[in-house]
Scaffold this motif. Structure first.
Motif, mmCIF file in Angstrom:
data_model
loop_
_atom_site.group_PDB
_atom_site.id
_atom_site.type_symbol
_atom_site.label_atom_id
_atom_site.label_comp_id
_atom_site.label_asym_id
_atom_site.label_seq_id
_atom_site.Cartn_x
_atom_site.Cartn_y
_atom_site.Cartn_z
ATOM 1 N N LYS A 94 0.784 -1.234 0.000
ATOM 2 C CA LYS A 94 0.000 0.000 0.000
ATOM 3 C C LYS A 94 0.819 1.289 0.000
ATOM 4 O O LYS A 94 0.253 2.363 0.075
ATOM 5 C CB LYS A 94 -0.958 -0.008 1.186
ATOM 6 N N THR A 95 2.139 1.210 -0.111
ATOM 7 C CA THR A 95 2.972 2.407 -0.006
ATOM 8 C C THR A 95 3.925 2.528 -1.187
ATOM 9 O O THR A 95 4.599 1.570 -1.537
ATOM 10 C CB THR A 95 3.782 2.387 1.304
ATOM 11 N N ILE A 96 3.980 3.734 -1.754
ATOM 12 C CA ILE A 96 4.965 4.072 -2.775
ATOM 13 C C ILE A 96 5.926 5.088 -2.163
ATOM 14 O O ILE A 96 5.495 6.076 -1.563
ATOM 15 C CB ILE A 96 4.313 4.684 -4.032
ATOM 16 N N ILE A 97 7.212 4.837 -2.315
ATOM 17 C CA ILE A 97 8.253 5.751 -1.839
ATOM 18 C C ILE A 97 8.912 6.371 -3.064
ATOM 19 O O ILE A 97 9.301 5.660 -3.994
ATOM 20 C CB ILE A 97 9.300 5.005 -0.996
ATOM 21 N N THR A 120 5.613 17.212 -5.627
ATOM 22 C CA THR A 120 4.790 17.290 -6.834
ATOM 23 C C THR A 120 4.499 15.901 -7.387
ATOM 24 O O THR A 120 3.367 15.619 -7.800
ATOM 25 C CB THR A 120 5.479 18.172 -7.890
ATOM 26 N N ALA A 121 5.480 15.026 -7.387
ATOM 27 C CA ALA A 121 5.255 13.652 -7.849
ATOM 28 C C ALA A 121 4.233 12.946 -6.954
ATOM 29 O O ALA A 121 3.332 12.255 -7.447
ATOM 30 C CB ALA A 121 6.570 12.885 -7.892
ATOM 31 N N LEU A 122 4.340 13.140 -5.649
ATOM 32 C CA LEU A 122 3.374 12.536 -4.722
ATOM 33 C C LEU A 122 1.970 13.094 -4.944
ATOM 34 O O LEU A 122 0.985 12.338 -4.975
ATOM 35 C CB LEU A 122 3.814 12.767 -3.273
ATOM 36 N N LEU A 123 1.863 14.400 -5.109
ATOM 37 C CA LEU A 123 0.556 15.011 -5.357
ATOM 38 C C LEU A 123 -0.040 14.549 -6.684
ATOM 39 O O LEU A 123 -1.257 14.410 -6.812
ATOM 40 C CB LEU A 123 0.663 16.529 -5.330
ATOM 41 N N VAL A 137 -2.543 9.043 2.001
ATOM 42 C CA VAL A 137 -1.836 9.909 2.936
ATOM 43 C C VAL A 137 -0.398 10.100 2.448
ATOM 44 O O VAL A 137 0.312 9.136 2.180
ATOM 45 C CB VAL A 137 -1.820 9.296 4.351
ATOM 46 N N ILE A 138 0.003 11.360 2.338
ATOM 47 C CA ILE A 138 1.361 11.717 1.939
ATOM 48 C C ILE A 138 2.141 12.058 3.205
ATOM 49 O O ILE A 138 1.703 12.905 3.998
ATOM 50 C CB ILE A 138 1.338 12.914 0.963
ATOM 51 N N THR A 139 3.305 11.402 3.399
ATOM 52 C CA THR A 139 4.077 11.598 4.632
ATOM 53 C C THR A 139 5.579 11.542 4.367
ATOM 54 O O THR A 139 6.022 11.186 3.278
ATOM 55 C CB THR A 139 3.751 10.506 5.679
ATOM 56 N N ASP A 140 6.301 11.826 5.426
ATOM 57 C CA ASP A 140 7.749 11.609 5.505
ATOM 58 C C ASP A 140 8.554 12.280 4.401
ATOM 59 O O ASP A 140 9.562 11.746 3.929
ATOM 60 C CB ASP A 140 8.074 10.109 5.553
#
Length: 159
Positions: A94-97, A120-123, A137-140
């Motif tokens: 469930k997570t992309i870094i 910007t890539a995360l958004l 959820v965008i974090t870290d």
């Protein structure tokens, strides 16, 4: 505490004068992650997001953001970038870094360019997948490492 350099003699904001600084090779790396429902990540892997190839679009968006940083962040200098690379890893759940690396040969560093590229890539991932998963959820988001210039080498230490 170092004297803040973004204020003039009237205590108003200014763009730092870098005229007399030496041109050196500079590099910055930043990272951040987005967590989503496992089904959303599966659909990204399978290319089943209606807006297109999520990671390809996010990669281009991040590169474009790095190149436009001085237009987005008021006190940033216009820096000629010599390289921008964006890499994606995921946990198959469930997570992309995202990790960005930005390079230049200039008089000031590229930390903000690397951070803006990550965000910007995360958004962009969020935007492309929000129709099926508004709970992402965008974090870290943070600077991982930077090198070059007067302040030298920095490596993030988990706090």
């Amino acid at each position: 505490m170092d004297k803040l350099t973004h204020f003039n003699d009237q205590n108003r904001a200014k763009m730092v004068d870098v005229t007399d600084k030496d041109v050196t090779s500079r590099i910055a790396q930043a990272t951040g992650k987005i967590t989503m429902h496992p089904e959303t990540l599966n659909r990204i892997h399978e290319g089943k997001i209606k807006k297109g190839d999520v990671l390809a679009v996010a990669q281009i968006a991040g590169i474009m953001a790095a190149k436009q940083t001085s237009q987005m962040i008021p006190m940033c200098h216009l820096i000629p970038l010599t390289g921008v690379d964006i890499k994606f890893e995921d946990d198959n759940d469930k997570t992309i870094i995202i990790t960005t690396t930005v390079k230049t040969k200039h008089v000031t560093g590229v930390e903000i360019e690397a951070l803006l590229a990550v965000q910007t890539a995360l958004l962009t991932i969020y935007d492309m997948c929000k129709a099926i998963d508004r709970g992402m959820v965008i974090t870290d988001i943070h600077l991982v490492e930077k090198d070059g210039g007067k302040s030298g080498h920095f490596v993030y230490q988990d706090q």
